[in-house]
Structures are given as structure tokens and as C-alpha cells.
Design a protein around this motif. Structure first.
Motif, PDB file in Angstrom:
ATOM      1  N   ALA A 280      38.258  83.292 -10.871  1.00  0.00           N
ATOM      2  CA  ALA A 280      38.007  82.485 -12.073  1.00  0.00           C
ATOM      3  C   ALA A 280      38.968  82.908 -13.177  1.00  0.00           C
ATOM      4  CB  ALA A 280      36.568  82.648 -12.524  1.00  0.00           C
ATOM      5  N   PRO A 281      39.632  81.941 -13.835  1.00  0.00           N
ATOM      6  CA  PRO A 281      40.613  82.277 -14.866  1.00  0.00           C
ATOM      7  C   PRO A 281      39.943  82.649 -16.186  1.00  0.00           C
ATOM      8  CG  PRO A 281      40.370  79.912 -14.719  1.00  0.00           C
ATOM      9  CD  PRO A 281      39.459  80.505 -13.656  1.00  0.00           C
ATOM     10  N   GLY A 282      40.715  83.305 -17.016  1.00  0.00           N
ATOM     11  CA  GLY A 282      40.236  83.583 -18.363  1.00  0.00           C
ATOM     12  C   GLY A 282      40.978  82.717 -19.370  1.00  0.00           C
ATOM     13  N   GLY A 283      40.596  82.825 -20.648  1.00  0.00           N
ATOM     14  CA  GLY A 283      41.294  82.077 -21.685  1.00  0.00           C
ATOM     15  C   GLY A 283      40.750  80.670 -21.868  1.00  0.00           C
ATOM     16  N   ASP A 284      41.286  80.009 -22.888  1.00  0.00           N
ATOM     17  CA  ASP A 284      40.850  78.654 -23.216  1.00  0.00           C
ATOM     18  C   ASP A 284      41.394  77.656 -22.201  1.00  0.00           C
ATOM     19  OD1 ASP A 284      39.563  79.594 -25.482  1.00  0.00           O
ATOM     20  OD2 ASP A 284      41.370  79.358 -26.730  1.00  0.00           O
ATOM     21  N   PRO A 285      40.673  76.541 -21.992  1.00  0.00           N
ATOM     22  CA  PRO A 285      41.173  75.521 -21.057  1.00  0.00           C
ATOM     23  C   PRO A 285      42.445  74.856 -21.584  1.00  0.00           C
ATOM     24  CG  PRO A 285      39.208  74.736 -22.209  1.00  0.00           C
ATOM     25  CD  PRO A 285      39.353  76.185 -22.542  1.00  0.00           C
ATOM     26  N   VAL A 286      43.331  74.474 -20.664  1.00  0.00           N
ATOM     27  CA  VAL A 286      44.557  73.763 -21.035  1.00  0.00           C
ATOM     28  C   VAL A 286      44.236  72.299 -21.339  1.00  0.00           C
ATOM     29  CG1 VAL A 286      46.815  72.997 -20.218  1.00  0.00           C
ATOM     30  CG2 VAL A 286      45.993  75.286 -19.677  1.00  0.00           C
ATOM     31  N   LEU A 287      43.309  71.730 -20.554  1.00  0.00           N
ATOM     32  CA  LEU A 287      42.943  70.323 -20.715  1.00  0.00           C
ATOM     33  C   LEU A 287      41.428  70.231 -20.846  1.00  0.00           C
ATOM     34  CD1 LEU A 287      43.927  67.310 -20.601  1.00  0.00           C
ATOM     35  CD2 LEU A 287      43.430  67.393 -18.144  1.00  0.00           C
ATOM     36  N   LYS A 288      40.999  69.540 -21.887  1.00  0.00           N
ATOM     37  CA  LYS A 288      39.564  69.362 -22.097  1.00  0.00           C
ATOM     38  C   LYS A 288      39.290  67.901 -22.429  1.00  0.00           C
ATOM     39  CE  LYS A 288      35.580  71.184 -24.644  1.00  0.00           C
ATOM     40  NZ  LYS A 288      35.121  72.169 -25.649  1.00  0.00           N
ATOM     41  N   VAL A 289      38.538  67.229 -21.544  1.00  0.00           N
ATOM     42  CA  VAL A 289      38.186  65.822 -21.724  1.00  0.00           C
ATOM     43  C   VAL A 289      36.703  65.755 -22.061  1.00  0.00           C
ATOM     44  CG1 VAL A 289      38.021  63.573 -20.579  1.00  0.00           C
ATOM     45  CG2 VAL A 289      39.989  65.048 -20.139  1.00  0.00           C
ATOM     46  N   ASP A 290      36.390  65.037 -23.142  1.00  0.00           N
ATOM     47  CA  ASP A 290      34.997  65.002 -23.601  1.00  0.00           C
ATOM     48  C   ASP A 290      34.558  63.566 -23.857  1.00  0.00           C
ATOM     49  OD1 ASP A 290      32.558  66.276 -24.461  1.00  0.00           O
ATOM     50  OD2 ASP A 290      33.133  65.765 -26.516  1.00  0.00           O
ATOM     51  N   LYS A 291      33.528  63.132 -23.113  1.00  0.00           N
ATOM     52  CA  LYS A 291      32.901  61.819 -23.284  1.00  0.00           C
ATOM     53  C   LYS A 291      33.925  60.683 -23.315  1.00  0.00           C
ATOM     54  CE  LYS A 291      28.764  63.619 -25.569  1.00  0.00           C
ATOM     55  NZ  LYS A 291      27.891  63.581 -26.756  1.00  0.00           N
ATOM     56  N   LEU A 292      34.822  60.734 -22.339  1.00  0.00           N
ATOM     57  CA  LEU A 292      35.872  59.716 -22.250  1.00  0.00           C
ATOM     58  C   LEU A 292      35.293  58.390 -21.767  1.00  0.00           C
ATOM     59  CD1 LEU A 292      39.012  59.154 -22.277  1.00  0.00           C
ATOM     60  CD2 LEU A 292      38.940  59.648 -19.838  1.00  0.00           C
ATOM     61  N   ASP A 293      35.531  57.329 -22.508  1.00  0.00           N
ATOM     62  CA  ASP A 293      35.116  55.981 -22.137  1.00  0.00           C
ATOM     63  C   ASP A 293      36.346  55.083 -22.050  1.00  0.00           C
ATOM     64  OD1 ASP A 293      32.457  56.798 -22.407  1.00  0.00           O
ATOM     65  OD2 ASP A 293      31.860  54.834 -23.158  1.00  0.00           O
ATOM     66  N   MET A 294      36.336  54.179 -21.066  1.00  0.00           N
ATOM     67  CA  MET A 294      37.388  53.168 -20.985  1.00  0.00           C
ATOM     68  C   MET A 294      36.768  51.855 -20.563  1.00  0.00           C
ATOM     69  SD  MET A 294      40.527  52.519 -21.489  1.00  0.00           S
ATOM     70  CE  MET A 294      41.091  50.812 -21.473  1.00  0.00           C
ATOM     71  N   ILE A 295      36.882  50.848 -21.440  1.00  0.00           N
ATOM     72  CA  ILE A 295      36.353  49.513 -21.163  1.00  0.00           C
ATOM     73  C   ILE A 295      37.514  48.533 -21.116  1.00  0.00           C
ATOM     74  CG2 ILE A 295      34.830  47.672 -21.971  1.00  0.00           C
ATOM     75  CD1 ILE A 295      33.198  49.800 -23.436  1.00  0.00           C
ATOM     76  N   TYR A 296      37.646  47.832 -19.993  1.00  0.00           N
ATOM     77  CA  TYR A 296      38.683  46.806 -19.846  1.00  0.00           C
ATOM     78  C   TYR A 296      38.102  45.436 -20.178  1.00  0.00           C
ATOM     79  CZ  TYR A 296      41.515  50.160 -17.174  1.00  0.00           C
ATOM     80  OH  TYR A 296      42.252  51.248 -16.771  1.00  0.00           O
ATOM     81  N   GLY A 297      38.916  44.596 -20.805  1.00  0.00           N
ATOM     82  CA  GLY A 297      38.530  43.200 -21.009  1.00  0.00           C
ATOM     83  C   GLY A 297      37.467  43.052 -22.071  1.00  0.00           C
ATOM     84  N   GLY A 298      36.629  42.012 -21.888  1.00  0.00           N
ATOM     85  CA  GLY A 298      35.642  41.675 -22.895  1.00  0.00           C
ATOM     86  C   GLY A 298      36.208  40.678 -23.889  1.00  0.00           C
ATOM     87  N   GLY A 299      35.514  40.425 -24.941  1.00  0.00           N
ATOM     88  CA  GLY A 299      35.985  39.502 -25.969  1.00  0.00           C
ATOM     89  C   GLY A 299      35.755  38.058 -25.586  1.00  0.00           C
ATOM     90  N   GLY A 300      36.655  37.195 -25.991  1.00  0.00           N
ATOM     91  CA  GLY A 300      36.519  35.760 -25.769  1.00  0.00           C
ATOM     92  C   GLY A 300      36.363  35.034 -27.092  1.00  0.00           C
ATOM     93  N   PHE A 301      36.972  33.831 -27.219  1.00  0.00           N
ATOM     94  CA  PHE A 301      36.935  33.082 -28.474  1.00  0.00           C
ATOM     95  C   PHE A 301      35.546  32.504 -28.763  1.00  0.00           C
ATOM     96  CE2 PHE A 301      41.552  32.842 -27.653  1.00  0.00           C
ATOM     97  CZ  PHE A 301      41.995  33.347 -28.871  1.00  0.00           C
ATOM     98  N   PHE A 302      34.938  31.898 -27.775  1.00  0.00           N
ATOM     99  CA  PHE A 302      33.698  31.163 -28.006  1.00  0.00           C
ATOM    100  C   PHE A 302      32.465  31.879 -27.443  1.00  0.00           C
ATOM    101  CE2 PHE A 302      37.142  28.023 -27.640  1.00  0.00           C
ATOM    102  CZ  PHE A 302      37.132  27.548 -28.950  1.00  0.00           C
TER     103      PHE A 302
END
Length: 553
Positions: A280-302
Motif C-alpha cells: 500500500a502506498p503512502g502520501g496523498d492521492p495523485v488523482l481524486k474523483v468525487d461525485k462525478l456526474d455526466m449527463i448526455y443530451g436532454g433539453g428540447g425546444f418544446f
């Protein structure tokens, strides 16, 4: 018992290939591409043709189909007999009729084999229109029937869909339906499951076996995946550099391979048993992802339409020098997460901390200083390398853009060529002059040129044969050990994940359903979805390196 032992001694011989030799034009003064290849396939039998890239597997199938590239490859000896028909004596028009009625082929990539501007139902019907006298109503009924046989959902909708509107697994089912609609004597399947995730792959293999049983079709299955071979083969032929080096019933070949080449192919198959965990490594993480959301599309005029939630509150950390594997089926969201990490797309919400900076919502100008610390290796290096640039120019582009002199960058590139196992003079050559495995090494070298903190590998070995795959995985391990790079490894292959990953994150429909050390997640999965992925892995019951079933003495 892993194998289904079947006896074909009394079965009708469907295909006989005798001393087949295929050569380049005489001016090339090169050895034969195929050197006196002989094989036999009987009714209802599945013969697997295996070997590394360049071994001659696909050339064998193209010769049988009469589809060798004109003026490039020539049959210079031997005989190919389909039942009682000598295929090499047939005219082009006769071969065209034979290809539809008696021999059919499933290609590796259905998206390139299907016509993108025709509805898939019409493409299947076109086969019937060209080779039968059925009425329009009869043709449609036959098409609907074969689509139901390949277990497509909502057949009427899919019948009127275009290829891009279907998933990879559905497109492959359309290819199978098209191949079998005229009930051919012989089905040739050229790497039909290579790009599919494990559960879809299992479905396609089961489907081919089911249809084979129903129609009595002989199958020639071309693959580099020995796990698939263990699941489906009755007989295996092993090829190397155009020569047939060994053939035997599947159980004999896996338990007692005679040739060193066959033994090495089997030993190169990654095991589902996770590798020994690193400290197990020591030290702070190099990459930290927190509560990542990605929504494609949606919307629409009417009318307000809901978007597609491709990633939902994805959270993880990766320490320096560690490899995190993100696994799941197609559509699980793993590549979306990778694209967000690389900031090829901007996430809808959440944070992505690279070292001490949140890069999730930086604009293009703000991102530039951070991009050198994030590099990516894609699945297909031929598409990610500029075909008009030498390898050297591709490698130095990034460092030069960040202020390194061309001279210093080229010196570093020459060093990296040796590190990735290629000669320094490779820098003066072009991508098309290398094999697939060599191109992937070049793509890795290009990424490492930037001395990144994080390397994202998106299905980086899925298109490689097992021996080259093993070499690339060893290379990534070596680079990680020497340079301390953090790797985020996206894969649908649990065997690969077991051999390279320290930690594993399992995704389903955009949600993380399980995560933890690879040894825990893969050896003792807790979530039903993870269990189903492992259960679907082909050849999971076989210890290829030791030529025995797992658990056998």
C-alpha cells in the motif's frame, strides 16, 4: 468437466483444405503467406484456427471464400473442396452464388461490414432477393424469423433501424442473421467477439452454438482468444507465420500441447487469479474523483427530454504508482469516466483533482498547463497516430509544444524507443510500417514522453493477440515501476484487469456497484453484477499456463 466431447467420425465432411499455398506476386520474391495448409471440418463441428497476428488465419478464410485481394495474393497450390465442389475451379459468378448459399462469413467489425445507409432488415432481405425466388412477403417473413432466432428484442423496431442505432452486440446478431438466413453448409467467423464485453461475448458464442446445433452448420472460428477456444472448439489448428504447426481435439491440445509455440500461446493467456498485491502506498492521492456526474443530451425546444445519465456520483482515488481498473459492460459508463478524467468532455457535476487542482470545470486555456500531466493510450493506435508523420515527429510533438527543444525531445524519444523494445531507427519510419503491437508500444512511448502523473489506458490491449497483449502489459508494469506513473486502466476483459490492476472499480449503467483491491473484488466479489461478469469470462475454469483445469491436481 469443461469440454463437451463430441464424436464426428461418422459426420459428413463439409470442407477439406489440402496443401493450400498462397503467395505474394512473383516480383516480391517473398516466402509463401500460407505454406501447404491442410484442415478438415465436418458437419456440426467447430474448428478453431488460432495464432498470432500475421500467422495466416484470416488469409486462410479469405482463400476459402474466394476473397483474396486481387493482384496482391494468389493461390499457387493446393485444393479447397466444399462437400463435392472444388472452390478453386469456380468462376467469380459461381463463387458469388456459393458465398451466399453454401458458405457465409461473420466479420470482426459489423459496423464496417454493414451498409450505414440501409435499414438492417433490408440488408438481410437483400441476401434473399439476390439468391432466392421468394415473394416480398415470404422474404420479410424469413427475415423476421431469422431475427427472432438470433434473439433480437423488439424485432419490428430493429428491422427498420439503421446500424448506428443498434448496440455492438445487436449489430453482431444482425451479421449472424445475415450469414445464416440461407442456411449455409459452412459458417466462417473471423474474430466475431473480440470487441465485445464478456457478457455480450458469452451471448454471441451461445447463439452461434445454438444455431449450429439447430442447422447442423460446420463452423470455422478464427480467434486469438484461447478462453473462447476452450469454450467452443471441437478441434483446434494452430498457425504460425503461414505454417500449420499443430492440430488436435480441444482437450488434447489444452492438456498436452506438443509444440513450444502452442505452449507459449497458452501461457500468455492472462489468468483470472489476481496478481500478488503491491504494498500500500503512502502520501496523498495523485488523482481524486468525487461525485462525478455526466449527463448526455436532454433539453428540447418544446418538450423537455431527460438526458442519459452516463455516470452517477462516481467517486474514487488513485495513489502514485498504482493501477486502478474500471470494468463493466458496454454502456456501463467506464469510457465516459475516462473521457471526463482526460477532460475530453466536461462533466456535468463533481470534481476531478489532479494533484492539488480541480480540473473538472477549467476552460481550454486554463487546462493547457495540466494536460501534460494527463496522457492517454487509445484502443487503436493506428487511428491515434498520424499516418503522414514519422514516429519521431509524433513522439516529440507534445514536449516541443511545452517548450522542450526538438533536439532534446528527439534524444528522449530515442531512449524511449529502446525502453519500449523498439530500435532507435524506428523514429524515421511511419506507423503503417509496424505491427499492431509495435504501434501500441509507440503510442505508449508517446504518452510517456510527456512524463505524466496519470496515464489513462482505454481498452489499450483489447485488439491485440494474447502474446503481444502480455508483452504490452509487462511494458506498462515496467514503466510504472521505473517512473511511478499512476494508471487508470479501462477494460472489459477481467483477465487483463486481474493481471495489471491493484484496485478495481466495477460500473453498471453509470453507477459504481463495487470497488476495492483487485484481489478482493475479483477473487471474492460481493455484488451480483460483478459475479455475473466473472461467470461470463470465457475459459474461466481453465488454468492455461499449467495445461489443466483449475482445482485439478
Amino acid at each position: 468437466m469443461l469440454f463437451k466431447t463430441r464424436n464426428f467420425d461418422d459426420a459428413k465432411t463439409v470442407l477439406t483444405v489440402s496443401d493450400l499455398t498462397v503467395s505474394l506476386p512473383p516480383a516480391a520474391k517473398a516466402p509463401p503467406v500460407l505454406n501447404r495448409i491442410s484442415l478438415t471440418i465436418r458437419q456440426g463441428e467447430t474448428v478453431c484456427l488460432v495464432g498470432e497476428s500475421g500467422s495466416g488465419k484470416s488469409v486462410t478464410s479469405l482463400a476459402i471464400m474466394g476473397l483474396l485481394p486481387k493482384d496482391a495474393l494468389f493461390v499457387t497450390g493446393g485444393k479447397i473442396t466444399l462437400s463435392d465442389t472444388d472452390l478453386l475451379e469456380q468462376s467469380p459468378s459461381a463463387m458469388q452464388d456459393i458465398r451466399a448459399r453454401r458458405v457465409a462469413m461473420i466479420f470482426q467489425e459489423p459496423m464496417t461490414a454493414l451498409n450505414p445507409v440501409m435499414r438492417v432488415g433490408d440488408q438481410i432481405e437483400e441476401v434473399l432477393e439476390s439468391h432466392t425466388n421468394l415473394s416480398a412477403d415470404e422474404r420479410r417473413a424469413r427475415v423476421i424469423d431469422i431475427m427472432e432466432q438470433v434473439h433480437l428484442p423488439d424485432v419490428e423496431r430493429i428491422h427498420r433501424s439503421y446500424p448506428h442505432q443498434l448496440s455492438g452486440g445487436q449489430r453482431q446478431r444482425i451479421m449472424i442473421a445475415m450469414a445464416l438466413v440461407l442456411e449455409p453448409e459452412l459458417l466462417i467467423a473471423d474474430e466475431p467477439t473480440t470487441a465485445l464485453d464478456v457478457t455480450t461475448q458469452q451471448q454471441i458464442l451461445s447463439l452461434i452454438a445454438e444455431l449450429q446445433e439447430k442447422h447442423g452448420t460446420a463452423v470455422l472460428f478464427i480467434t486469438h482468444d484461447m478462453g473462447v477456444v476452450a469454450e467452443i472448439a471441437d478441434t483446434v489448428y494452430v498457425m504460425k507465420s503461414g505454417d500449420l504447426v499443430e492440430h488436435a481435439p480441444i482437450e488434447t491440445l489444452l492438456r498436452a500441447p506438443k509444440q513450444d509455440y502452442t505452449q507459449n500461446l497458452l501461457r500468455a493467456v492472462p489468468s483470472l487469479i489476481p496478481r500478488a498485491p503491491r504494498a500500500a502506498p503512502g502520501g496523498d492521492p495523485v488523482l481524486k474523483v468525487d461525485k462525478l456526474d455526466m449527463i448526455y443530451g436532454g433539453g428540447g425546444f418544446f418538450v423537455k427530454r431527460p438526458g442519459t445519465h452516463a455516470a452517477k456520483e462516481v467517486t474514487f482515488t488513485v495513489a502514485r504508482g498504482r493501477t486502478l481498473g474500471i470494468v463493466g459492460e458496454s454502456g456501463s459508463g467506464k469510457s465516459t469516466v475516462a473521457r471526463c478524467i482526460m477532460r475530453l468532455i466536461a462533466p456535468t457535476a463533481g470534481s476531478i483533482r489532479l494533484r492539488d487542482t480541480d480540473i473538472a470545470h477549467l476552460n481550454r486555456a486554463q487546462l493547457k498547463p495540466h494536460r501534460q500531466h494527463l496522457q492517454v493510450v487509445f484502443q487503436d493506435p493506428f487511428r491515434s497516430l498520424n499516418p503522414r508523420w514519422t514516429v519521431g515527429r509524433s513522439l516529440i510533438e507534445g514536449p516541443v509544444n511545452y517548450g522542450t527543444s526538438p533536439r532534446d525531445a528527439m534524444a528522449r524519444a530515442a531512449e524511449l524507443m529502446e525502453i519500449v523494445g523498439l530500435p532507435r531507427d524506428s523514429l524515421d519510419r511511419y506507423p503503417h510500417q509496424f505491427s499492431g503491437g509495435q504501434r501500441q508500444r509507440i503510442a505508449i512511448a508517446r504518452a510517456v514522453m510527456m512524463q505524466p502523473d496519470v496515464l489513462v489506458a482505454d481498452e489499450a490491449v483489447s485488439a491485440l493477440d494474447v502474446s503481444v497483449q502480455a508483452q504490452v502489459l509487462d511494458l506498462l508494469n515496467d514503466l510504472q515501476e521505473s517512473l511511478g506513473i499512476t494508471i487508470v486502466f479501462i477494460t472489459h476483459d477481467l483477465r487483463v484487469a486481474a493481471q495489471i490492476c491493484d484496485d478495481v472499480l466495477v460500473m453498471q449503467r453509470g453507477v459504481v456497484v463495487e470497488q476495492g483491491p483487485a484481489a478482493a473484488v475479483l477473487a471474492d466479489p460481493q455484488h451480483e453484477y460483478t459475479k455475473s461478469l466473472i461467470e461470463a469470462a470465457p475459459g474461466r475454469a481453465w488454468d492455461f499456463a499449467n495445461f489443466r483445469e483449475l482445482g485439478a491436481a
